[in-house]
Write a protein that holds these residues in place. Structure first.
Motif, PDB file in Angstrom:
ATOM      1  N   LYS A  37      68.811  30.949  10.983  1.00  0.00           N
ATOM      2  CA  LYS A  37      70.089  30.350  11.378  1.00  0.00           C
ATOM      3  C   LYS A  37      70.838  29.836  10.153  1.00  0.00           C
ATOM      4  O   LYS A  37      70.282  29.125   9.328  1.00  0.00           O
ATOM      5  CB  LYS A  37      69.835  29.200  12.351  1.00  0.00           C
ATOM      6  N   ASP A  39      74.618  28.139   8.452  1.00  0.00           N
ATOM      7  CA  ASP A  39      75.727  27.230   8.717  1.00  0.00           C
ATOM      8  C   ASP A  39      77.040  27.913   8.317  1.00  0.00           C
ATOM      9  O   ASP A  39      77.038  29.065   7.864  1.00  0.00           O
ATOM     10  CB  ASP A  39      75.548  25.901   7.964  1.00  0.00           C
ATOM     11  N   ASP A 156      68.681  27.526   7.622  1.00  0.00           N
ATOM     12  CA  ASP A 156      67.652  26.528   7.897  1.00  0.00           C
ATOM     13  C   ASP A 156      66.449  26.819   7.004  1.00  0.00           C
ATOM     14  O   ASP A 156      66.110  27.983   6.746  1.00  0.00           O
ATOM     15  CB  ASP A 156      67.209  26.594   9.358  1.00  0.00           C
ATOM     16  N   THR A 161      67.902  21.590   8.650  1.00  0.00           N
ATOM     17  CA  THR A 161      68.895  22.562   9.108  1.00  0.00           C
ATOM     18  C   THR A 161      69.772  22.967   7.921  1.00  0.00           C
ATOM     19  O   THR A 161      69.841  22.268   6.901  1.00  0.00           O
ATOM     20  CB  THR A 161      69.795  21.967  10.204  1.00  0.00           C
ATOM     21  N   ALA A 162      70.459  24.075   8.086  1.00  0.00           N
ATOM     22  CA  ALA A 162      71.383  24.533   7.053  1.00  0.00           C
ATOM     23  C   ALA A 162      72.459  23.476   6.786  1.00  0.00           C
ATOM     24  O   ALA A 162      72.837  23.244   5.635  1.00  0.00           O
ATOM     25  CB  ALA A 162      72.009  25.859   7.470  1.00  0.00           C
ATOM     26  N   GLN A 164      72.137  20.230   7.086  1.00  0.00           N
ATOM     27  CA  GLN A 164      71.515  19.165   6.302  1.00  0.00           C
ATOM     28  C   GLN A 164      71.345  19.581   4.841  1.00  0.00           C
ATOM     29  O   GLN A 164      71.574  18.779   3.926  1.00  0.00           O
ATOM     30  CB  GLN A 164      70.154  18.788   6.894  1.00  0.00           C
TER      31      GLN A 164
END
Length: 188
Positions: A37, A39, A156, A161-162, A164
């Motif tokens: 995944k 961002d 990610d 996560t991406a 973050q």
């Protein structure tokens, strides 16, 4: 001494005269689902906007992975630049197989200094890997670095996560004094 006015077609006609736009690893292989995944779905559109408005020197950097199963390996379709870079009139195109664009097939530092470039504007893939590493090295070398965060993306990784990871990159670059973090609108 007589000075002539710059022509309309001059690449050095504005504030980009001492700046280079460096687009890092904007390659088709990052569309492979194996990355997971990501961002920032607008990254490619923002890269295209940067490219369309840029009048200074343009550098395209490609990651030539040495891993046999990588979609970024030379000879694979994924090693090619994404369509947003089609027709780009680059002043320099080269490959690297490490994170920093300053450690590729070309001595990027010497190339930039030889042209009087003091500022670099970075965008590309991945935010927290090659873009951040290039920004850190550029900052260490004394360049004024701008990272166009909304013209980057990442994936990610482990427990983060991406989004973050992108936020952490922005904090690292600003807080460490390596780079100014800007938006596409700030540059165009």
């Amino acid at each position: 001494m007589t000075h002539s006015a710059p022509t309309e077609n001059s690449r050095a006609k504005n504030a980009h005269a001492n700046s280079a736009l460096i687009l890092i690893d904007v390659q088709r292989g990052f569309d492979d689902p194996s990355w997971g995944k990501r961002d920032n779905p607008d990254a490619e559109a923002n890269i295209a906007r940067l490219l369309a408005s840029w009048t200074g020197p343009l550098v395209l950097v490609r990651h030539d992975s040495t891993k046999p199963d990588s979609p970024l390996r030379p000879g694979q379709d994924g090693n090619r630049f994404k369509p947003e870079l089609d027709g780009a009139n680059a002043d320099l195109v080269f490959a690297k197989d490490v994170n920093s664009a300053f450690h590729g097939e070309v001595d990027l530092d010497a190339w930039l200094r030889g042209r009087g470039i003091t500022d670099v504007v970075l965008a590309g893939i991945q935010t927290n890997m090659c873009v951040e590493t290039t920004a850190r090295v550029g900052g260490n070398l004394g360049y004024r670095v701008k990272v166009v965060l909304d013209a980057t993306f990442t994936f990610d990784l482990e427990d983060l996560t991406a989004d973050q990871l992108s936020a952490a990159t922005a904090t690292n670059l600003r807080g460490g004094g390596f780079a100014e973090v800007v938006s596409t609108d700030d540059v165009v």
